[in-house]
Design a protein around this motif. Structure first.
Motif, mmCIF file in Angstrom:
data_model
loop_
_atom_site.group_PDB
_atom_site.id
_atom_site.type_symbol
_atom_site.label_atom_id
_atom_site.label_comp_id
_atom_site.label_asym_id
_atom_site.label_seq_id
_atom_site.Cartn_x
_atom_site.Cartn_y
_atom_site.Cartn_z
ATOM 1 N N SER A 1 0.817 -1.136 -0.026
ATOM 2 C CA SER A 1 -0.081 -0.053 0.044
ATOM 3 C C SER A 1 0.900 1.247 0.008
ATOM 4 C CB SER A 1 -0.861 0.012 1.207
ATOM 5 O OG SER A 1 -0.156 0.444 2.370
ATOM 6 N N LEU B 1 1.122 3.298 2.509
ATOM 7 C CA LEU B 1 1.443 3.617 3.576
ATOM 8 C C LEU B 1 2.552 2.353 3.989
ATOM 9 C CD1 LEU B 1 -1.484 4.710 5.744
ATOM 10 C CD2 LEU B 1 0.389 6.059 5.012
ATOM 11 N N ASP B 2 2.753 1.346 3.279
ATOM 12 C CA ASP B 2 3.615 0.285 3.620
ATOM 13 C C ASP B 2 4.958 1.159 3.337
ATOM 14 O OD1 ASP B 2 1.753 -1.499 4.204
ATOM 15 O OD2 ASP B 2 2.067 -2.659 2.262
ATOM 16 N N TRP C 1 6.149 3.189 5.754
ATOM 17 C CA TRP C 1 6.226 4.519 6.395
ATOM 18 C C TRP C 1 7.101 4.191 7.748
ATOM 19 C CZ3 TRP C 1 2.939 9.246 5.689
ATOM 20 C CH2 TRP C 1 2.862 9.413 4.251
ATOM 21 N N ASP D 1 3.370 4.449 12.382
ATOM 22 C CA ASP D 1 1.822 4.307 11.825
ATOM 23 C C ASP D 1 0.748 5.524 12.383
ATOM 24 O OD1 ASP D 1 2.267 1.541 11.505
ATOM 25 O OD2 ASP D 1 2.096 0.693 13.465
ATOM 26 N N ARG E 1 -1.916 5.856 9.966
ATOM 27 C CA ARG E 1 -3.001 4.677 10.171
ATOM 28 C C ARG E 1 -3.932 5.017 11.424
ATOM 29 N NH1 ARG E 1 -2.210 0.068 7.049
ATOM 30 N NH2 ARG E 1 0.068 -0.067 5.981
ATOM 31 N N ARG E 2 -3.215 5.476 12.259
ATOM 32 C CA ARG E 2 -3.947 6.018 13.660
ATOM 33 C C ARG E 2 -4.942 7.313 13.293
ATOM 34 N NH1 ARG E 2 0.885 4.477 16.283
ATOM 35 N NH2 ARG E 2 1.411 6.652 16.367
ATOM 36 N N ILE F 1 -6.253 8.082 10.490
ATOM 37 C CA ILE F 1 -7.314 7.522 9.695
ATOM 38 C C ILE F 1 -8.512 6.875 10.529
ATOM 39 C CG2 ILE F 1 -7.940 5.963 7.874
ATOM 40 C CD1 ILE F 1 -5.286 6.422 6.682
ATOM 41 N N GLU F 2 -7.985 6.017 11.594
ATOM 42 C CA GLU F 2 -8.929 5.273 12.527
ATOM 43 C C GLU F 2 -9.604 6.180 13.294
ATOM 44 O OE1 GLU F 2 -6.524 2.399 14.654
ATOM 45 O OE2 GLU F 2 -6.239 1.247 12.748
ATOM 46 N N TRP G 1 -7.919 10.800 6.149
ATOM 47 C CA TRP G 1 -6.711 11.356 6.193
ATOM 48 C C TRP G 1 -6.899 12.919 5.973
ATOM 49 C CZ3 TRP G 1 -1.549 11.298 3.065
ATOM 50 C CH2 TRP G 1 -0.664 11.500 3.918
ATOM 51 N N GLY H 1 -9.205 7.181 3.559
ATOM 52 C CA GLY H 1 -8.078 6.391 3.985
ATOM 53 C C GLY H 1 -8.072 4.961 3.441
ATOM 54 N N THR I 1 -4.350 2.403 2.354
ATOM 55 C CA THR I 1 -4.032 1.232 3.030
ATOM 56 C C THR I 1 -4.259 -0.018 2.043
ATOM 57 O OG1 THR I 1 -6.409 1.225 3.768
ATOM 58 C CG2 THR I 1 -4.628 2.230 5.217
#
Length: 232
Positions: free
Chosen positions: A107, A109-110, A112, A115, A118-119, A121-122, A128, A158, A162
């Motif tokens: 992805s 974000l792989d 990076w 995290d 990713r956090r 986005i959650e 984002w 997001g 991902t």
């Protein structure tokens, strides 16, 4: 006359290319700035990375473009690189503007270093979110250009960041140019450096930051126009 499909990076839509598109038109070319699903005027449209790949392929087919130059900035290098493989002989050249490159099975974000995104986005309901002016410091942008960038930004879906890329073949088979913006680091990322060893790939450097469509639109348009004229 060359056709260009212009795709901006994360959080940005077609309007990011307004100044570049005007310069290309003045030079006799046909720019087609594209807003990807879920962004800007398409905000609210559900989107994953495969959606963005389809957006680009379908735009090329809808306009029946031939000998097209696909241009992807930043995040959009990932879907643009995949789309370039899918449009076959419609492609003239793909241009990555200080962009990420799709890696099969990985992805955006792989790789990076943290995290944090990713956090974010959650915690933000799957998006984002746009950032403040400090994010654009030291990138060759005036206060007016930063304000314009912020005004045109929107939350970025997001899932597009991902979901893994799906390549149909080696990227080194594409006719490609990588535009490296030197204020964002002088050396291309390792995956790009490896691809640049191939005869079908070339490197162009710009003495500006990560958003050259805002900081140096005339110079970026000139680079694109020259590539459109010489690409084969």
């Amino acid at each position: 006359m060359t056709d260009y499909v212009l795709v901006a990076g994360a959080r940005l839509g077609a309007s990011a290319w307004d100044e570049v598109a005007a310069e290309l038109r003045a030079a006799g070319h046909a720019p087609h700035p594209l807003t990807l699903s879920g962004l800007a005027e398409k905000k609210g449209v559900p989107a994953g990375q495969r959606t963005h790949v389809r957006d680009i392929v379908e735009e090329v087919e809808r306009l029946d473009l031939r000998e097209v130059v696909l241009v992807g900035h930043s995040y959009s290098g990932v879907p643009v690189g995949q789309a370039a493989q899918l449009i076959g002989d419609r492609l003239r050249r793909v241009v990555f503007v200080d962009a990420s490159i799709p890696v099969d099975g990985e992805s955006f974000l792989d790789g990076w270093p943290s995290d944090d995104v990713r956090r974010t986005i959650e915690e933000s309901g799957g998006f984002w979110l746009p950032v403040g002016p400090e994010h654009y410091a030291d990138q060759g942008l005036t206060d007016v250009q930063i304000s314009r960038l912020i005004t045109r930004a929107s939350p970025h879906p997001g899932a597009t960041l991902t979901e893994p890329a799906v390549l149909t073949g080696p990227l080194d088979e594409l006719p490609a140019t990588y535009v490296k913006c030197l204020l964002d680091g002088e050396e291309p990322m390792p995956v790009v450096a490896e691809l640049l060893k191939n005869d079908s790939w070339e490197l162009v450097e710009m003495d500006t930051g990560h958003w050259p469509m805002f900081s140096q639109p005339r110079e970026l348009a000139r680079v694109l126009a020259e590539l459109g004229t010489t690409a084969s």
